[in-house]
Design an enzyme around this catalytic site. Structure first.
Site, PDB file in Angstrom:
ATOM      1  N   LYS A 125      18.991  27.701  -4.016  1.00  0.00           N
ATOM      2  CA  LYS A 125      18.349  28.948  -4.306  1.00  0.00           C
ATOM      3  C   LYS A 125      19.015  30.006  -3.475  1.00  0.00           C
ATOM      4  CE  LYS A 125      13.933  31.315  -4.327  1.00  0.00           C
ATOM      5  NZ  LYS A 125      12.502  31.091  -4.011  1.00  0.00           N
ATOM      6  N   SER A 134       9.247  31.906  -7.946  1.00  0.00           N
ATOM      7  CA  SER A 134      10.608  32.473  -7.742  1.00  0.00           C
ATOM      8  C   SER A 134      11.560  31.542  -8.053  1.00  0.00           C
ATOM      9  CB  SER A 134      10.537  33.530  -6.627  1.00  0.00           C
ATOM     10  OG  SER A 134      10.529  32.320  -5.410  1.00  0.00           O
ATOM     11  N   SER A 153       6.335  28.957  -5.591  1.00  0.00           N
ATOM     12  CA  SER A 153       7.451  29.298  -5.963  1.00  0.00           C
ATOM     13  C   SER A 153       8.318  28.084  -6.342  1.00  0.00           C
ATOM     14  CB  SER A 153       8.156  30.138  -5.256  1.00  0.00           C
ATOM     15  OG  SER A 153       7.899  31.501  -5.545  1.00  0.00           O
TER      16      SER A 153
HETATM   17  N1  GLN Z   1       4.531  34.287  -7.280  1.00  0.00           N
HETATM   18  C1  GLN Z   1       4.150  34.383  -5.849  1.00  0.00           C
HETATM   19  C2  GLN Z   1       4.386  35.650  -5.217  1.00  0.00           C
HETATM   20  O1  GLN Z   1       5.006  36.404  -6.050  1.00  0.00           O
HETATM   21  C3  GLN Z   1       4.722  33.245  -4.837  1.00  0.00           C
HETATM   22  C4  GLN Z   1       5.947  33.248  -4.767  1.00  0.00           C
HETATM   23  C5  GLN Z   1       6.594  32.336  -3.800  1.00  0.00           C
HETATM   24  O2  GLN Z   1       6.144  31.491  -3.609  1.00  0.00           O
HETATM   25  N2  GLN Z   1       7.784  32.762  -3.190  1.00  0.00           N
HETATM   26  O3  GLN Z   1       4.372  35.918  -4.271  1.00  0.00           O
END
Ligand code: GLN
Length: 486
Positions: A80, A155, A179
Protein backbone atom coordinates in the site's frame (compact mmCIF):
# COMPACT_ATOMS: atom_id res chain seq x y z
CA UNK A 1 1.65 -21.30 -17.46
CA UNK A 2 1.26 -17.62 -16.66
CA UNK A 3 -2.27 -17.87 -15.30
CA UNK A 4 -1.29 -20.91 -13.27
CA UNK A 5 1.49 -19.03 -11.52
CA UNK A 6 -0.75 -16.12 -10.59
CA UNK A 7 -3.40 -18.44 -9.20
CA UNK A 8 -1.16 -19.95 -6.52
CA UNK A 9 -1.23 -19.26 -2.82
CA UNK A 10 2.00 -18.04 -1.25
CA UNK A 11 2.48 -21.42 0.37
CA UNK A 12 2.04 -23.24 -2.94
CA UNK A 13 4.39 -20.85 -4.73
CA UNK A 14 6.96 -21.31 -1.97
CA UNK A 15 6.82 -25.09 -2.38
CA UNK A 16 7.34 -24.80 -6.14
CA UNK A 17 10.24 -22.40 -5.66
CA UNK A 18 11.81 -24.69 -3.08
CA UNK A 19 11.42 -27.71 -5.34
CA UNK A 20 13.03 -25.78 -8.18
CA UNK A 21 9.91 -26.22 -10.39
CA UNK A 22 9.80 -22.47 -11.01
CA UNK A 23 12.15 -19.54 -10.52
CA UNK A 24 11.41 -16.30 -8.73
CA UNK A 25 12.01 -14.46 -12.00
CA UNK A 26 9.36 -16.59 -13.74
CA UNK A 27 6.92 -16.08 -10.91
CA UNK A 28 7.52 -12.33 -10.82
CA UNK A 29 7.31 -11.98 -14.60
CA UNK A 30 3.99 -13.84 -14.60
CA UNK A 31 2.62 -11.35 -12.10
CA UNK A 32 3.96 -8.33 -13.98
CA UNK A 33 2.40 -9.67 -17.17
CA UNK A 34 -0.93 -10.04 -15.45
CA UNK A 35 -0.66 -6.55 -13.96
CA UNK A 36 -0.01 -5.09 -17.41
CA UNK A 37 -2.92 -7.06 -18.85
CA UNK A 38 -5.49 -6.34 -16.14
CA UNK A 39 -4.53 -3.23 -14.28
CA UNK A 40 -5.58 -0.80 -17.01
CA UNK A 41 -9.14 -1.81 -16.01
CA UNK A 42 -8.73 -2.50 -12.31
CA UNK A 43 -6.27 0.29 -11.49
CA UNK A 44 -4.96 -1.22 -8.27
CA UNK A 45 -1.45 0.18 -8.67
CA UNK A 46 -0.23 3.76 -8.34
CA UNK A 47 3.31 2.66 -9.20
CA UNK A 48 4.48 -0.54 -10.86
CA UNK A 49 8.15 -1.30 -10.23
CA UNK A 50 8.89 -3.79 -13.04
CA UNK A 51 12.62 -3.38 -13.09
CA UNK A 52 13.15 -3.37 -9.34
CA UNK A 53 10.88 -6.41 -9.04
CA UNK A 54 12.78 -8.42 -11.63
CA UNK A 55 16.11 -7.44 -10.02
CA UNK A 56 14.84 -8.54 -6.62
CA UNK A 57 13.56 -11.79 -8.13
CA UNK A 58 16.92 -12.49 -9.76
CA UNK A 59 18.59 -11.86 -6.41
CA UNK A 60 16.15 -14.22 -4.74
CA UNK A 61 17.00 -16.93 -7.25
CA UNK A 62 20.68 -16.35 -6.56
CA UNK A 63 20.16 -16.50 -2.80
CA UNK A 64 18.30 -19.78 -3.23
CA UNK A 65 21.12 -21.23 -5.30
CA UNK A 66 23.45 -20.37 -2.45
CA UNK A 67 21.31 -22.43 -0.09
CA UNK A 68 19.20 -19.60 1.38
CA UNK A 69 15.63 -20.61 2.20
CA UNK A 70 14.18 -17.42 3.68
CA UNK A 71 10.42 -17.73 4.26
CA UNK A 72 9.29 -15.41 1.44
CA UNK A 73 12.21 -15.85 -0.92
CA UNK A 74 10.99 -14.83 -4.39
CA UNK A 75 7.35 -14.18 -3.40
CA UNK A 76 5.83 -11.22 -5.31
CA UNK A 77 3.78 -8.86 -3.15
CA UNK A 78 2.01 -5.51 -3.42
CA UNK A 79 2.49 -2.70 -0.90
CA UNK A 80 0.00 0.00 0.00
CA UNK A 81 1.25 3.43 -0.92
CA UNK A 82 1.10 4.77 2.63
CA UNK A 83 4.11 2.61 3.50
CA UNK A 84 7.46 4.26 2.98
CA UNK A 85 9.72 2.59 0.40
CA UNK A 86 13.23 3.77 -0.30
CA UNK A 87 13.74 4.96 -3.88
CA UNK A 88 10.11 4.26 -4.85
CA UNK A 89 7.52 7.06 -4.94
CA UNK A 90 5.23 7.05 -1.92
CA UNK A 91 2.21 9.33 -2.21
CA UNK A 92 -0.50 8.19 0.24
CA UNK A 93 -2.81 8.71 -2.71
CA UNK A 94 -2.31 12.45 -2.26
CA UNK A 95 -1.11 15.17 -4.58
CA UNK A 96 0.61 16.76 -1.62
CA UNK A 97 3.18 13.93 -1.82
CA UNK A 98 3.32 13.73 -5.60
CA UNK A 99 6.87 12.95 -6.64
CA UNK A 100 8.03 12.23 -3.07
CA UNK A 101 10.70 9.53 -3.10
CA UNK A 102 11.53 8.42 0.46
CA UNK A 103 15.13 8.01 1.58
CA UNK A 104 14.38 4.92 3.69
CA UNK A 105 12.15 1.85 3.90
CA UNK A 106 9.76 1.29 6.82
CA UNK A 107 10.25 -1.62 9.19
CA UNK A 108 7.42 -3.93 8.05
CA UNK A 109 8.35 -3.64 4.38
CA UNK A 110 12.04 -4.03 5.21
CA UNK A 111 11.22 -7.23 7.08
CA UNK A 112 9.45 -8.55 3.99
CA UNK A 113 12.51 -7.68 1.89
CA UNK A 114 14.81 -9.36 4.41
CA UNK A 115 12.65 -12.48 4.14
CA UNK A 116 13.21 -12.40 0.37
CA UNK A 117 9.90 -10.93 -0.84
CA UNK A 118 9.69 -9.13 -4.17
CA UNK A 119 7.75 -5.85 -4.34
CA UNK A 120 5.69 -5.50 -7.53
CA UNK A 121 4.53 -1.97 -6.88
CA UNK A 122 2.63 0.43 -4.67
CA UNK A 123 -1.13 0.19 -4.43
CA UNK A 124 -3.85 2.77 -4.58
CA UNK A 125 -5.50 4.10 -1.45
CA UNK A 126 -7.96 6.71 -0.35
CA UNK A 127 -5.95 9.85 0.30
CA UNK A 128 -4.03 9.37 3.58
CA UNK A 129 -6.14 6.22 4.10
CA UNK A 130 -9.26 8.29 4.73
CA UNK A 131 -12.08 6.45 3.06
CA UNK A 132 -13.78 3.15 2.33
CA UNK A 133 -13.77 2.89 -1.46
CA UNK A 134 -10.53 4.36 -2.95
CA UNK A 135 -12.75 7.08 -4.43
CA UNK A 136 -10.93 9.56 -2.19
CA UNK A 137 -7.63 8.78 -3.88
CA UNK A 138 -6.20 11.95 -5.41
CA UNK A 139 -5.32 9.95 -8.53
CA UNK A 140 -8.05 7.49 -9.56
CA UNK A 141 -10.54 4.95 -8.27
CA UNK A 142 -9.71 1.25 -8.10
CA UNK A 143 -12.32 -1.16 -9.47
CA UNK A 144 -13.54 -4.31 -7.76
CA UNK A 145 -12.32 -7.38 -9.69
CA UNK A 146 -15.70 -9.08 -9.08
CA UNK A 147 -17.59 -6.26 -10.79
CA UNK A 148 -15.69 -3.42 -12.38
CA UNK A 149 -18.57 -0.99 -11.75
CA UNK A 150 -18.14 -1.43 -8.02
CA UNK A 151 -15.64 -0.24 -5.42
CA UNK A 152 -13.05 -2.61 -3.96
CA UNK A 153 -13.52 -1.06 -0.52
CA UNK A 154 -10.87 1.06 1.11
CA UNK A 155 -8.75 2.53 2.06
CA UNK A 156 -6.44 -0.41 1.18
CA UNK A 157 -8.60 -1.11 -1.89
CA UNK A 158 -5.65 -1.29 -4.26
CA UNK A 159 -3.95 -4.01 -2.22
CA UNK A 160 -7.13 -6.05 -1.83
CA UNK A 161 -8.03 -5.75 -5.52
CA UNK A 162 -4.50 -6.72 -6.56
CA UNK A 163 -4.61 -9.93 -4.54
CA UNK A 164 -8.19 -10.77 -5.58
CA UNK A 165 -7.31 -10.28 -9.26
CA UNK A 166 -4.19 -12.45 -9.12
CA UNK A 167 -1.88 -9.48 -9.64
CA UNK A 168 0.02 -10.25 -6.41
CA UNK A 169 0.23 -13.31 -4.17
CA UNK A 170 -0.26 -11.19 -1.06
CA UNK A 171 -0.15 -7.61 0.09
CA UNK A 172 0.26 -5.18 2.96
CA UNK A 173 -2.38 -2.66 3.88
CA UNK A 174 -3.07 -0.40 6.81
CA UNK A 175 -6.13 -0.39 9.03
CA UNK A 176 -7.15 2.56 11.19
CA UNK A 177 -10.86 1.81 11.41
CA UNK A 178 -11.36 -1.03 8.95
CA UNK A 179 -9.16 -0.31 5.95
CA UNK A 180 -7.73 -3.82 5.76
CA UNK A 181 -10.82 -5.76 6.79
CA UNK A 182 -13.49 -3.95 4.77
CA UNK A 183 -11.68 -4.22 1.38
CA UNK A 184 -10.76 -7.85 2.12
CA UNK A 185 -14.46 -8.59 2.64
CA UNK A 186 -15.54 -6.70 -0.47
CA UNK A 187 -12.88 -8.40 -2.64
CA UNK A 188 -13.39 -11.93 -1.29
CA UNK A 189 -9.93 -12.51 0.22
CA UNK A 190 -8.50 -13.18 3.67
CA UNK A 191 -6.80 -10.61 5.90
CA UNK A 192 -5.83 -9.66 9.41
CA UNK A 193 -5.55 -6.41 11.31
CA UNK A 194 -3.33 -7.35 14.21
CA UNK A 195 -3.42 -5.86 17.71
CA UNK A 196 -2.25 -2.30 18.13
CA UNK A 197 1.47 -2.60 18.86
CA UNK A 198 1.96 -5.97 17.15
CA UNK A 199 3.60 -4.51 14.03
CA UNK A 200 5.94 -1.52 13.93
CA UNK A 201 4.45 1.66 12.50
CA UNK A 202 7.88 3.01 11.59
CA UNK A 203 7.53 4.03 7.95
CA UNK A 204 3.73 4.00 8.02
CA UNK A 205 2.73 7.57 7.17
CA UNK A 206 0.50 8.42 10.12
CA UNK A 207 -3.23 9.02 9.81
CA UNK A 208 -4.38 8.43 13.41
CA UNK A 209 -1.44 7.28 15.47
CA UNK A 210 -3.39 5.60 18.27
CA UNK A 211 -5.32 3.47 15.75
CA UNK A 212 -3.08 2.81 12.72
CA UNK A 213 -1.83 -0.76 12.26
CA UNK A 214 -0.33 -2.58 9.30
CA UNK A 215 -2.24 -5.68 8.23
CA UNK A 216 -1.76 -8.48 5.73
CA UNK A 217 -3.83 -9.76 2.78
CA UNK A 218 -3.73 -13.19 1.16
CA UNK A 219 -5.93 -15.71 -0.61
CA UNK A 220 -5.83 -17.96 2.45
CA UNK A 221 -5.52 -17.56 6.21
CA UNK A 222 -2.34 -19.60 5.96
CA UNK A 223 -0.78 -16.90 3.74
CA UNK A 224 -2.07 -14.09 5.94
CA UNK A 225 -0.46 -15.77 8.97
CA UNK A 226 2.83 -16.27 7.16
CA UNK A 227 3.00 -12.59 6.18
CA UNK A 228 2.02 -11.42 9.66
CA UNK A 229 4.69 -13.59 11.26
CA UNK A 230 7.26 -11.94 9.01
CA UNK A 231 6.37 -8.32 9.79
CA UNK A 232 5.39 -8.61 13.48
CA UNK A 233 7.55 -7.81 16.46
CA UNK A 234 9.02 -5.07 18.59
CA UNK A 235 10.90 -2.26 16.88
CA UNK A 236 13.05 0.20 18.84
CA UNK A 237 12.03 2.80 16.22
CA UNK A 238 8.36 2.59 17.24
CA UNK A 239 7.83 3.06 20.96
CA UNK A 240 4.22 1.84 20.62
CA UNK A 241 5.30 -1.54 19.28
CA UNK A 242 5.12 -4.13 22.06
CA UNK A 243 8.26 -5.83 23.33
CA UNK A 244 6.68 -9.27 23.12
CA UNK A 245 7.96 -12.39 21.37
CA UNK A 246 6.23 -13.23 18.08
CA UNK A 247 4.38 -16.55 18.24
CA UNK A 248 4.61 -19.02 15.38
CA UNK A 249 1.34 -18.08 13.67
CA UNK A 250 1.57 -20.85 11.10
CA UNK A 251 1.89 -23.43 13.87
CA UNK A 252 -1.33 -22.07 15.42
CA UNK A 253 -3.32 -23.26 12.39
CA UNK A 254 -4.22 -26.65 13.78
CA UNK A 255 -7.65 -26.90 12.17
CA UNK A 256 -9.03 -27.82 15.59
CA UNK A 257 -11.70 -25.60 17.12
CA UNK A 258 -13.25 -28.12 19.48
CA UNK A 259 -14.23 -26.30 22.65
CA UNK A 260 -13.49 -22.86 21.19
CA UNK A 261 -15.91 -20.40 22.77
CA UNK A 262 -17.52 -18.14 20.18
CA UNK A 263 -19.49 -15.01 21.05
CA UNK A 264 -22.06 -13.53 18.69
CA UNK A 265 -22.71 -9.87 19.53
CA UNK A 266 -26.36 -8.98 19.21
CA UNK A 267 -25.48 -5.34 18.40
CA UNK A 268 -23.90 -6.45 15.12
CA UNK A 269 -27.07 -7.84 13.59
CA UNK A 270 -28.97 -4.64 13.07
CA UNK A 271 -31.28 -2.90 10.62
CA UNK A 272 -29.40 -1.98 7.46
CA UNK A 273 -27.46 -5.25 7.42
CA UNK A 274 -27.90 -6.83 3.98
CA UNK A 275 -29.98 -10.00 4.52
CA UNK A 276 -27.61 -12.17 2.46
CA UNK A 277 -24.75 -11.11 4.73
CA UNK A 278 -26.68 -12.00 7.87
CA UNK A 279 -27.55 -15.41 6.36
CA UNK A 280 -23.95 -16.12 5.32
CA UNK A 281 -22.51 -15.08 8.69
CA UNK A 282 -25.08 -17.09 10.65
CA UNK A 283 -24.38 -20.10 8.43
CA UNK A 284 -20.64 -19.69 9.11
CA UNK A 285 -21.32 -19.62 12.85
CA UNK A 286 -23.35 -22.83 12.55
CA UNK A 287 -20.56 -24.40 10.56
CA UNK A 288 -18.12 -23.62 13.35
CA UNK A 289 -20.49 -25.02 15.92
CA UNK A 290 -20.59 -28.19 13.83
CA UNK A 291 -16.79 -28.20 14.05
CA UNK A 292 -17.00 -28.37 17.84
CA UNK A 293 -17.08 -24.71 18.86
CA UNK A 294 -19.44 -23.52 21.59
CA UNK A 295 -21.56 -20.58 20.49
CA UNK A 296 -23.32 -18.05 22.70
CA UNK A 297 -24.90 -14.65 22.26
CA UNK A 298 -23.05 -11.75 23.86
CA UNK A 299 -23.59 -8.02 24.21
CA UNK A 300 -21.19 -5.20 23.42
CA UNK A 301 -23.44 -2.43 24.72
CA UNK A 302 -21.38 0.60 23.64
CA UNK A 303 -21.17 -0.48 19.99
CA UNK A 304 -23.47 2.32 18.81
CA UNK A 305 -20.94 4.92 19.98
CA UNK A 306 -18.03 3.51 17.97
CA UNK A 307 -18.80 5.56 14.88
CA UNK A 308 -19.07 8.99 16.56
CA UNK A 309 -16.09 8.22 18.81
CA UNK A 310 -13.94 7.17 15.87
CA UNK A 311 -14.90 10.24 13.86
CA UNK A 312 -13.77 12.48 16.70
CA UNK A 313 -10.54 10.70 17.61
CA UNK A 314 -9.29 9.79 14.12
CA UNK A 315 -9.75 13.30 12.61
CA UNK A 316 -8.26 14.89 15.76
CA UNK A 317 -5.12 12.84 15.41
CA UNK A 318 -5.11 13.36 11.65
CA UNK A 319 -5.30 17.12 12.00
CA UNK A 320 -2.11 17.03 14.08
CA UNK A 321 -0.31 14.43 11.95
CA UNK A 322 -1.02 16.17 8.66
CA UNK A 323 0.38 19.49 9.88
CA UNK A 324 3.78 18.30 8.64
CA UNK A 325 2.73 18.56 4.98
CA UNK A 326 3.63 22.14 4.33
CA UNK A 327 5.42 22.05 1.01
CA UNK A 328 8.73 22.70 2.75
CA UNK A 329 9.85 19.25 3.76
CA UNK A 330 8.12 16.92 1.29
CA UNK A 331 6.28 17.05 -1.99
CA UNK A 332 5.51 19.93 -4.33
CA UNK A 333 5.47 23.53 -3.09
CA UNK A 334 3.08 26.11 -4.49
CA UNK A 335 5.25 29.06 -3.67
CA UNK A 336 3.63 32.44 -3.13
CA UNK A 337 6.78 34.14 -1.90
CA UNK A 338 5.65 34.62 1.71
CA UNK A 339 5.42 31.75 4.18
CA UNK A 340 1.71 31.76 5.12
CA UNK A 341 0.39 32.23 1.58
CA UNK A 342 2.72 29.42 0.48
CA UNK A 343 1.40 27.07 3.18
CA UNK A 344 -2.14 27.99 2.23
CA UNK A 345 -1.63 27.43 -1.48
CA UNK A 346 0.32 24.19 -0.99
CA UNK A 347 -2.17 22.64 1.41
CA UNK A 348 -5.15 24.11 -0.42
CA UNK A 349 -4.11 22.50 -3.69
CA UNK A 350 -2.39 19.40 -2.33
CA UNK A 351 -5.15 17.99 -0.10
CA UNK A 352 -8.47 16.66 -1.39
CA UNK A 353 -11.95 17.33 0.04
CA UNK A 354 -12.13 14.45 2.51
CA UNK A 355 -8.71 15.22 3.99
CA UNK A 356 -9.70 18.86 4.43
CA UNK A 357 -12.97 17.79 6.03
CA UNK A 358 -11.08 15.64 8.54
CA UNK A 359 -8.56 18.37 9.33
CA UNK A 360 -11.42 20.78 10.03
CA UNK A 361 -13.33 18.26 12.15
CA UNK A 362 -10.17 17.44 14.08
CA UNK A 363 -9.00 20.98 14.74
CA UNK A 364 -12.53 21.87 15.87
CA UNK A 365 -12.72 18.91 18.26
CA UNK A 366 -9.33 19.79 19.72
CA UNK A 367 -9.85 23.53 20.03
CA UNK A 368 -10.11 25.33 23.37
CA UNK A 369 -13.63 25.16 24.72
CA UNK A 370 -14.57 22.12 22.64
CA UNK A 371 -11.79 19.76 23.68
CA UNK A 372 -13.59 18.56 26.84
CA UNK A 373 -16.95 18.25 25.12
CA UNK A 374 -15.70 16.32 22.11
CA UNK A 375 -12.18 14.89 22.17
CA UNK A 376 -11.94 14.13 25.89
CA UNK A 377 -15.44 12.68 25.98
CA UNK A 378 -14.67 10.50 22.97
CA UNK A 379 -11.59 9.17 24.74
CA UNK A 380 -13.72 8.22 27.75
CA UNK A 381 -16.27 6.42 25.60
CA UNK A 382 -13.41 4.68 23.81
CA UNK A 383 -12.47 3.18 27.17
CA UNK A 384 -16.04 1.92 27.61
CA UNK A 385 -15.89 0.25 24.18
CA UNK A 386 -12.61 -1.40 25.16
CA UNK A 387 -14.14 -2.58 28.43
CA UNK A 388 -17.08 -4.14 26.56
CA UNK A 389 -14.58 -6.39 24.80
CA UNK A 390 -12.60 -7.14 27.96
CA UNK A 391 -15.79 -8.31 29.64
CA UNK A 392 -16.83 -10.35 26.61
CA UNK A 393 -13.44 -12.06 26.44
CA UNK A 394 -13.89 -13.30 30.01
CA UNK A 395 -16.61 -15.56 28.57
CA UNK A 396 -15.57 -16.21 24.99
CA UNK A 397 -12.34 -16.76 23.02
CA UNK A 398 -13.37 -15.05 19.78
CA UNK A 399 -16.26 -12.96 18.50
CA UNK A 400 -17.81 -13.56 15.08
CA UNK A 401 -19.63 -10.85 13.16
CA UNK A 402 -20.25 -9.44 9.70
CA UNK A 403 -17.36 -7.32 8.40
CA UNK A 404 -19.49 -4.87 6.42
CA UNK A 405 -23.19 -3.97 6.34
CA UNK A 406 -23.35 -4.43 2.55
CA UNK A 407 -21.36 -6.10 -0.20
CA UNK A 408 -19.38 -3.95 -2.65
CA UNK A 409 -21.34 -0.85 -3.63
CA UNK A 410 -21.34 0.93 -6.97
CA UNK A 411 -18.65 3.47 -7.78
CA UNK A 412 -20.21 6.89 -7.19
CA UNK A 413 -23.05 5.54 -5.04
CA UNK A 414 -21.78 7.01 -1.76
CA UNK A 415 -19.11 9.37 -3.00
CA UNK A 416 -21.13 12.50 -2.20
CA UNK A 417 -22.51 11.28 1.10
CA UNK A 418 -19.77 11.10 3.74
CA UNK A 419 -22.09 9.71 6.43
CA UNK A 420 -23.16 6.76 4.26
CA UNK A 421 -19.51 6.17 3.45
CA UNK A 422 -18.54 6.28 7.15
CA UNK A 423 -21.18 3.63 7.87
CA UNK A 424 -19.26 1.09 5.73
CA UNK A 425 -16.95 0.61 8.70
CA UNK A 426 -19.59 0.37 11.39
CA UNK A 427 -18.59 -3.24 12.24
CA UNK A 428 -14.82 -2.76 12.08
CA UNK A 429 -14.33 0.49 14.03
CA UNK A 430 -14.81 -0.99 17.51
CA UNK A 431 -11.92 -3.45 17.26
CA UNK A 432 -9.66 -0.61 16.10
CA UNK A 433 -10.72 1.62 18.99
CA UNK A 434 -10.08 -1.27 21.40
CA UNK A 435 -6.70 -2.08 19.82
CA UNK A 436 -7.63 -5.74 19.41
CA UNK A 437 -7.36 -8.31 16.59
CA UNK A 438 -9.73 -8.53 13.63
CA UNK A 439 -9.42 -11.05 10.81
CA UNK A 440 -11.58 -11.61 7.74
CA UNK A 441 -12.39 -14.76 5.75
CA UNK A 442 -14.72 -15.12 2.79
CA UNK A 443 -17.97 -16.77 3.92
CA UNK A 444 -20.24 -16.62 0.89
CA UNK A 445 -21.58 -14.55 -2.00
CA UNK A 446 -24.67 -12.42 -2.42
CA UNK A 447 -27.26 -12.88 -5.18
CA UNK A 448 -25.13 -10.77 -7.54
CA UNK A 449 -22.11 -13.00 -6.93
CA UNK A 450 -20.32 -10.44 -4.75
CA UNK A 451 -18.17 -11.72 -1.88
CA UNK A 452 -19.16 -11.62 1.80
CA UNK A 453 -16.60 -11.55 4.63
CA UNK A 454 -16.82 -13.05 8.11
CA UNK A 455 -15.05 -11.01 10.81
CA UNK A 456 -13.24 -12.89 13.58
CA UNK A 457 -12.38 -10.62 16.50
CA UNK A 458 -10.06 -11.67 19.33
CA UNK A 459 -8.33 -10.23 22.39
CA UNK A 460 -5.20 -8.10 22.14
CA UNK A 461 -2.19 -10.18 21.14
CA UNK A 462 -4.22 -13.34 20.70
CA UNK A 463 -3.64 -13.45 16.94
CA UNK A 464 -2.98 -17.21 17.20
CA UNK A 465 -6.53 -17.99 18.37
CA UNK A 466 -8.11 -15.67 15.81
CA UNK A 467 -6.06 -17.19 12.99
CA UNK A 468 -6.80 -20.71 14.21
CA UNK A 469 -10.54 -20.03 14.17
CA UNK A 470 -10.45 -18.34 10.75
CA UNK A 471 -8.29 -21.09 9.27
CA UNK A 472 -10.45 -23.89 10.65
CA UNK A 473 -13.50 -22.30 9.04
CA UNK A 474 -11.62 -21.89 5.77
CA UNK A 475 -10.53 -25.53 5.85
CA UNK A 476 -14.15 -26.59 6.08
CA UNK A 477 -15.37 -24.34 3.23
CA UNK A 478 -14.34 -23.50 -0.32
CA UNK A 479 -15.44 -19.86 -0.66
CA UNK A 480 -11.80 -18.76 -0.81
CA UNK A 481 -11.11 -20.91 -3.88
CA UNK A 482 -13.48 -18.90 -6.12
CA UNK A 483 -11.88 -16.37 -8.42
CA UNK A 484 -13.38 -13.25 -9.96
CA UNK A 485 -14.54 -13.60 -13.58
CA UNK A 486 -11.73 -11.67 -15.28
N1 GLN B 1 -13.02 4.21 6.43
C1 GLN B 1 -12.46 4.66 7.67
C2 GLN B 1 -12.05 6.10 7.52
O1 GLN B 1 -12.34 6.66 6.53
C3 GLN B 1 -11.28 3.80 8.07
C4 GLN B 1 -10.08 4.10 7.24
C5 GLN B 1 -8.90 3.31 7.66
O2 GLN B 1 -8.98 2.30 8.35
N2 GLN B 1 -7.74 3.79 7.26
O3 GLN B 1 -11.45 6.68 8.37
Amino acid sequence: MTTDLTDLTITQARDKLRAGDISAVQLTQAHLDRIHALDPQIRAFLTITDEKALDAAAQADQRRQQGDDAPLLGIPLAIKDVLITKGVPTTCGSHILEGFVPPYTGTAVQKLFDAGAVMLGKTNTDEFAMGSSTENSGYFTTHNPWDLDRVPGGSSGGSAAAVAAGMALGALGTDTGGSVRQPAALCGISAIKPSYGRVSRYGLIAFASSLDQIGTFGRTVEDVALLLGTIAGHDPRDSTSMPLPVPDYSAALTGDIRGLRIGVPKEYFIGGLQPEIERAVRAAIEQMAAGGAEVCEISLPHTEYALPVYYLIAPSEASANLARFDGVRYGPRHSQGEMWPTYKATRGQGFGHEVKRRIMLGTYALSAGYYDAYYLKAQKVRTLIKQDFEQAFEKVDVILSPTTPTTAFKIGEKADDPLQMYLSDVFTLSASLAGIVGAVVPCGYDDDGLPIGLQVIGPAFDEPTVLRAAHAYQQATDWHTRRPPL
